[in-house]
Design an enzyme around this catalytic site. Structure first.
Site, mmCIF file in Angstrom:
data_model
loop_
_atom_site.group_PDB
_atom_site.id
_atom_site.type_symbol
_atom_site.label_atom_id
_atom_site.label_comp_id
_atom_site.label_asym_id
_atom_site.label_seq_id
_atom_site.Cartn_x
_atom_site.Cartn_y
_atom_site.Cartn_z
ATOM 1 N N GLU B 65 0.820 -1.218 0.000
ATOM 2 C CA GLU B 65 0.000 0.000 0.000
ATOM 3 C C GLU B 65 0.850 1.263 0.000
ATOM 4 O O GLU B 65 0.580 2.225 -0.706
ATOM 5 C CB GLU B 65 -0.965 0.006 1.193
ATOM 6 N N HIS B 134 -11.925 -4.211 8.363
ATOM 7 C CA HIS B 134 -12.410 -3.891 7.011
ATOM 8 C C HIS B 134 -13.610 -2.952 7.017
ATOM 9 O O HIS B 134 -14.190 -2.728 5.952
ATOM 10 C CB HIS B 134 -12.852 -5.157 6.269
#
Lengths: 333, 332
Positions: B65, B134
């Site tokens: 990321e 999440h």
């Protein structure tokens, strides 16, 4: 080149004029930083000030290998890289004074030197954070069909960061023209390489990503320049990354707040004997390529430049406080 | 195609159409992220784009990321217009260094030398039983940071239209797509295009209470407003659309006529965007208020998995109805 024994050109003959140029560049950096330290004690420069004294050969040798259209991403110890890249001493000094005539309008300071004309993308003070930027700059070049090289300087400390590994992988995976230059001065602030890395051979780490890599004596400007030119040629021609470890040493403290408890004076003195400026001067004199008069002339030229830079910074102006929130978002129109 | 022709479309398809339009209109645009290509995007947003635009513009990345977000920043600096997709807002924390220390600071730190025309899209929010790594709503937390813009498209129009405006913006823009909205289906103008990205919108006018919200909570607020209308309470529902810049003029004007404000925010209450909105109301509309400002926020727990607990952790219609009634019936 062999990683285990860094190559060296110390015996080779060099062009007189070019050797003087390299010496001049290193002297500019050395004297500029000595002046900066002095101005720091006079409180003209504040914040953190990281000097690269001892490491000048890396900045000079590498920047010699770059073309004007290439990009540079550097660290917070970047005065040398910035000077060698062609940013004026005046603009850098004014920046450190915090004046709006500084290259970052006084909003960056010593750690954040930026310049669009030379494509100098900082001055990045989070260790490792510049590497992904270099990958992206190279990606943009590749996508737009330009044959530019992005040169990314970082220290041995960055090797421990995840961003180093992510960036090495991306650059290799996507075949990007990034020239990774590790300025290995043996210490991440006060932590010695062998206390931070399970594998201290940095070339092996780069090689594990399938990146062509080598190590050189970073105290010898001719060696660095030759290695950098070879590397840049490979990067530009093959459109592939290259990793060059320059083994160097920082003579001064990490910053101005560092009593240097982590290394011995004897160690520093030993490295100083191998200093990039003294050794080049000695070699050139021995080869009859530099006279005392010529050296003195170079010193005087550098002294004048720095004097002018300090005067420029002194005479610089403070950005009006009303402009404080400018440059948070782009100004349109 | 007539000017007013409508098409049936999902939120997911609207985002995909926006990306497709951007790729067609500007050759500098490309999509970069984990599994955006062969897999079609972890939420299937980019499905089919690889086949249409090829691997050089729909780029699958390793699980890096920080690396690929930083590469997006670098590519933006190098003249491209990248769209970086990060799977969820929780994963964006792995790229927080690049977003906060680089993208948000570069223009200012360089004294105006280098702007970063980058768009980062990511999913946000709960409701899909994806638990505590999440499902969080950190868009309000990103809105704390000067130098970036934070968009929260809730409607199909905004899902379709915000991306192009974000790409035209010279500075970094983060777009938060709520997971529970992806399957939302409705009518959209066939020729829908770019929309502004700096103003709030009144989605339902009303005179008794201003409900200030954004993202998926918008539809809960609208549902509550419908129920309340049946009981004679007219709620004005404001969709913030962008959390930075925060269009406070729209909600302050609304409060000047309703005299009551309720903030509905899926993010946590403490130090959240709801607290900021509340503070701005105190600063800008204190004397207009007939009742204290109230907030319905995400419960202060990491998001739980079990459905009944997840529902209890998020703002729900019933709580909006109950709170609105109490607020309106209190004699200010």
């Amino acid at each position: 080149m062999n990683a285990k024994s860094p190559s060296s050109l110390s015996g080779a003959q060099v062009d007189r004029e070019h050797a003087h140029h390299l010496l001049h560049q290193m002297l500019r950096i050395r004297r500029f930083e000595e002046k900066s330290a002095e101005l720091y004690t006079l409180m003209k420069i504040r914040g953190f000030l990281h000097l690269c004294i001892g490491e000048e050969a890396v900045a000079v040798g590498v920047c010699e290998a770059l073309e004007p259209e290439d990009g540079v991403v550097a660290t917070y110890r970047e005065h040398g890289n910035a000077l060698a890249r062609g940013i004026s001493a005046s603009a850098i000094m004014a920046e450190m004074y915090g004046k709006q005539e500084g290259c970052s309008r006084g909003r960056g300071g010593s750690m954040h030197i930026f310049d669009d004309k030379t494509r100098f993308y900082g001055g990045n003070a989070i260790v490792g954070c510049g590497l992904p930027l270099a990958v992206g700059l190279a990606l943009a070049d590749k996508m737009q069909g330009r044959k530019r090289v992005t040169c990314c300087f970082f220290g041995d400390g960055a090797i421990a960061e995840g961003e180093f590994h992510e960036s090495m992988n991306l650059a290799a995976l996507w075949h990007l023209p990034v020239f990774f230059v590790c300025e290995n001065n043996l210490y991440a602030m006060g932590t010695a390489l062998e206390r931070a890395q399970s594998v201290t051979d940095l070339v092996r780490k780069a090689a594990s990503y399938n990146i062509a890599s080598s190590a050189v004596d970073g105290m010898d400007v001719l060696t660095v320049e030759a290695a950098a030119k070879e590397a840049v040629n490979i990067v530009r021609r093959e459109q592939e990354p290259y990793f060059l470890e320059c083994r160097t040493y920082r003579f001064r403290a990490h910053s101005m707040f560092d009593p240097e408890l982590y290394r011995s004076k004897a160690e520093v003195e030993k490295w100083k004997k191998r200093g990039p400026i003294v050794t080049l001067v000695k070699r050139l004199k021995k080869q009859g390529l530099l006279s005392d008069v010529e050296l003195e002339q170079l010193e005087q030229q550098v002294a004048r430049e720095i004097e002018e830079a300090v005067a420029f910074a002194e005479n610089g102006t403070w950005e009006p406080v009303e402009d404080l929130t400018r440059f948070v978002y782009s100004e349109r129109g | 195609m007539s000017k007013n022709e409508m098409i049936q479309i999902t939120y997911r398809e609207a985002v995909r159409e926006a990306i497709r339009e951007a790729l067609r209109r500007d050759e500098r645009v490309f999509l970069l992220g984990e599994d955006v290509g062969r897999y079609g995007g972890c939420f299937a947003v980019s499905k089919g784009l690889l086949e249409e635009f090829g691997p050089e513009r729909i780029i699958d990345t390793p699980l890096s990321e920080s690396g690929f977000t930083g590469a997006g920043i670098g590519a933006a600096l190098g003249g491209m217009r990248p769209i970086v997709e990060i799977m969820t807002v929780n994963f964006s924390l792995l790229a927080a260094d690049q977003i906060i220390n680089n993208a948000a600071t570069f223009l200012h730190m360089s004294g105006g030398c280098f702007n970063v025309p980058l768009v980062i899209r990511m999913s946000t929010g709960g409701g899909k039983q994806l638990a505590a790594q999440h499902s969080h709503s950190l868009e309000g937390w990103y809105a704390h940071i000067p130098g970036i813009k934070v968009l929260t498209p809730a409607t199909l129009e905004d899902a379709r239209g915000m991306l192009w405006s974000a790409l035209e913006d010279p500075d970094p823009v983060l777009i938060f797509e709520h997971q529970s909205l992806l399957n939302m289906e409705g009518q959209l103008l066939a020729n829908a295009g770019a929309v502004d990205i700096d103003r709030a919108q009144i989605r339902r006018p009303g005179s008794d209470l201003s409900v200030i919200t954004y993202g998926a909570s918008l539809f809960k607020a609208l549902e509550a407003a419908e129920i309340l209308a049946g009981e004679g309470i007219e709620v004005e529902v404001i969709d913030l659309r962008a959390l930075r810049p925060l269009d406070d003029a729209t909600f302050l004007t609304s409060i000047a006529s309703t005299h009551r404000a309720l903030i509905v925010d899926e993010g946590w209450r403490s130090g959240g965007i709801s607290a900021e909105i509340c503070a701005r109301i105190m600063e800008g509309a204190f004397y207009e208020l007939d009742a204290p400002v109230e907030r319905i926020c995400g419960a202060e727990v990491p998001m739980p998995y079990a459905k009944h607990l997840e529902e209890a952790a998020m703002p729900q219609v019933e709580a909006i109805v109950t709170t609105a009634k109490r607020m309106v019936r209190s004699n200010g």
